[in-house]
Design a protein around this motif. Structure first.
Motif, PDB file in Angstrom:
ATOM      1  N   THR A  59       2.875   4.168  17.343  1.00  0.00           N
ATOM      2  CA  THR A  59       2.730   4.740  16.023  1.00  0.00           C
ATOM      3  C   THR A  59       3.377   3.956  14.905  1.00  0.00           C
ATOM      4  N   TYR A  60       2.706   3.652  13.842  1.00  0.00           N
ATOM      5  CA  TYR A  60       3.379   3.081  12.535  1.00  0.00           C
ATOM      6  C   TYR A  60       4.142   4.172  11.911  1.00  0.00           C
ATOM      7  N   CYS A  61       5.277   4.252  11.694  1.00  0.00           N
ATOM      8  CA  CYS A  61       5.972   5.314  11.107  1.00  0.00           C
ATOM      9  C   CYS A  61       6.605   4.804   9.632  1.00  0.00           C
ATOM     10  N   PRO A  62       5.735   5.300   8.722  1.00  0.00           N
ATOM     11  CA  PRO A  62       6.051   5.275   7.490  1.00  0.00           C
ATOM     12  C   PRO A  62       7.355   6.270   6.856  1.00  0.00           C
ATOM     13  N   ARG A  63       7.768   5.982   5.606  1.00  0.00           N
ATOM     14  CA  ARG A  63       8.694   6.870   4.967  1.00  0.00           C
ATOM     15  C   ARG A  63       8.060   7.551   4.227  1.00  0.00           C
ATOM     16  N   VAL A 121      14.639   0.555   2.058  1.00  0.00           N
ATOM     17  CA  VAL A 121      14.456   2.240   1.354  1.00  0.00           C
ATOM     18  C   VAL A 121      13.429   1.831   0.084  1.00  0.00           C
ATOM     19  N   ALA A 122      12.528   1.013   0.262  1.00  0.00           N
ATOM     20  CA  ALA A 122      11.607   0.932  -0.677  1.00  0.00           C
ATOM     21  C   ALA A 122      10.084   0.715   0.006  1.00  0.00           C
ATOM     22  N   ILE A 123       9.093   1.052  -0.726  1.00  0.00           N
ATOM     23  CA  ILE A 123       7.639   0.809  -0.085  1.00  0.00           C
ATOM     24  C   ILE A 123       7.509  -0.626   0.335  1.00  0.00           C
ATOM     25  N   PRO A 124       7.214  -0.769   1.285  1.00  0.00           N
ATOM     26  CA  PRO A 124       7.175  -2.257   2.006  1.00  0.00           C
ATOM     27  C   PRO A 124       5.737  -2.883   1.319  1.00  0.00           C
ATOM     28  N   ASP A 125       5.799  -4.154   1.289  1.00  0.00           N
ATOM     29  CA  ASP A 125       4.684  -4.973   0.801  1.00  0.00           C
ATOM     30  C   ASP A 125       3.663  -5.140   2.071  1.00  0.00           C
ATOM     31  N   ARG A 126       2.633  -5.000   1.744  1.00  0.00           N
ATOM     32  CA  ARG A 126       1.626  -4.898   3.040  1.00  0.00           C
ATOM     33  C   ARG A 126       1.809  -6.198   3.837  1.00  0.00           C
ATOM     34  N   ASP A 127       1.857  -7.191   3.516  1.00  0.00           N
ATOM     35  CA  ASP A 127       1.687  -8.565   4.184  1.00  0.00           C
ATOM     36  C   ASP A 127       3.085  -8.501   5.028  1.00  0.00           C
ATOM     37  N   SER A 128       4.141  -7.816   4.751  1.00  0.00           N
ATOM     38  CA  SER A 128       5.420  -7.890   5.323  1.00  0.00           C
ATOM     39  C   SER A 128       5.389  -6.837   6.505  1.00  0.00           C
ATOM     40  N   ILE A 129       4.415  -6.090   6.425  1.00  0.00           N
ATOM     41  CA  ILE A 129       4.380  -4.884   7.680  1.00  0.00           C
ATOM     42  C   ILE A 129       3.180  -5.311   8.406  1.00  0.00           C
TER      43      ILE A 129
END
Length: 236
Positions: free
Chosen positions: A220-224, A199-207
């Motif tokens: 599709t990549y699904c952000p929140r 429930v937080a904005i993910p770190d780019r490296d982690s995704i």
């Protein structure tokens, strides 16, 4: 009260997930769930359900007053409530474009729905060693019922459009996703979505691995988007 539903919250905001991301929508969150995901981002509608009894008439009036054209019926698990049928039908009669957000474990005949937003629960959702389930009662029930392929296939076939959103925690989840998709029919690659857990904005490296898989598979990549805009806040 046969004309009422247990409602956790209603609000007007933008859709933060899926094919309708960014679209102004009226949200109706039903309170109560037949599963207990360990990472559930709305525990007030599942683990500790909070609700107010609302009549369908009052919900319809609120939806009309919202001034938007999209309605999102969510939970918890909205499909466990029979009165979702008349609510969805009355919204459809008013011209709303309806999304229903569900885990897909049960079906409910007679619904009006334009986009069935299915989120099949992977093994990463089972609440192993969760302090909210000290006796492990929910672990057994959740693991036994989190996937119902007949129900998911029926829901895919019964609506004009669908999306399959998988919450992922690690690359190992892909093996299970492939197995789940092997049991399903009636979808296209564009309907498959991967959403990072949290429930937080993910770190780019982690995704990065999620992005790579989406590109390779035409998924599709699904952000929140609502998390990006408002944080982990109710009513958004």
């Amino acid at each position: 009260m046969t004309d009422s539903l247990p409602i956790s919250e209603t609000f007007t905001s933008i859709q933060g997930e899926g094919k309708h991301t960014g679209v102004p929508s009226w949200f109706c969150r039903l309170s109560g769930c037949n599963l207990r995901c360990t990472w559930c981002d709305t525990p007030y509608a599942s683990w500790k359900p909070e609700h107010t009894k609302r009549t369908i008439e009052s919900l319809i009036e609120e939806a009309k007053a919202s001034g938007v054209q999209h309605a999102v019926l969510t939970g918890g698990e909205p499909m466990i409530f029979d009165q979702l049928v008349p609510l969805s039908n009355q919204l459809a009669e008013l011209g709303f474009i309806i999304t229903i957000e569900t885990a897909g474990t049960v079906t409910l005949p007679g619904l009006s729905c334009h986009l069935m937003s299915l989120s099949p629960k992977l093994a990463n959702s089972t609440p192993h060693n969760d302090p909210r389930d000290p006796k492990g009662t929910w672990v057994l029930h959740h693991e036994d019922t989190r996937l119902n392929y007949n129900s998911i296939n029926e829901l895919i076939a019964s609506t004009p459009d669908r999306q399959l959103k998988f919450v992922v925690k690690s690359p190992s989840d892909l093996v299970e996703i492939d197995a789940v998709l092997g049991e399903l029919t009636g979808y296209q690659p564009r309907d498959i979505m991967l959403m990072p857990e949290g429930v937080a904005i993910p770190d780019r490296d982690s995704i990065q691995w999620i992005l790579d898989e989406c590109i390779a598979r035409n998924w599709t990549y699904c952000p929140r988007l609502h998390i990006t805009l408002f944080g982990d806040t109710r009513g958004t």
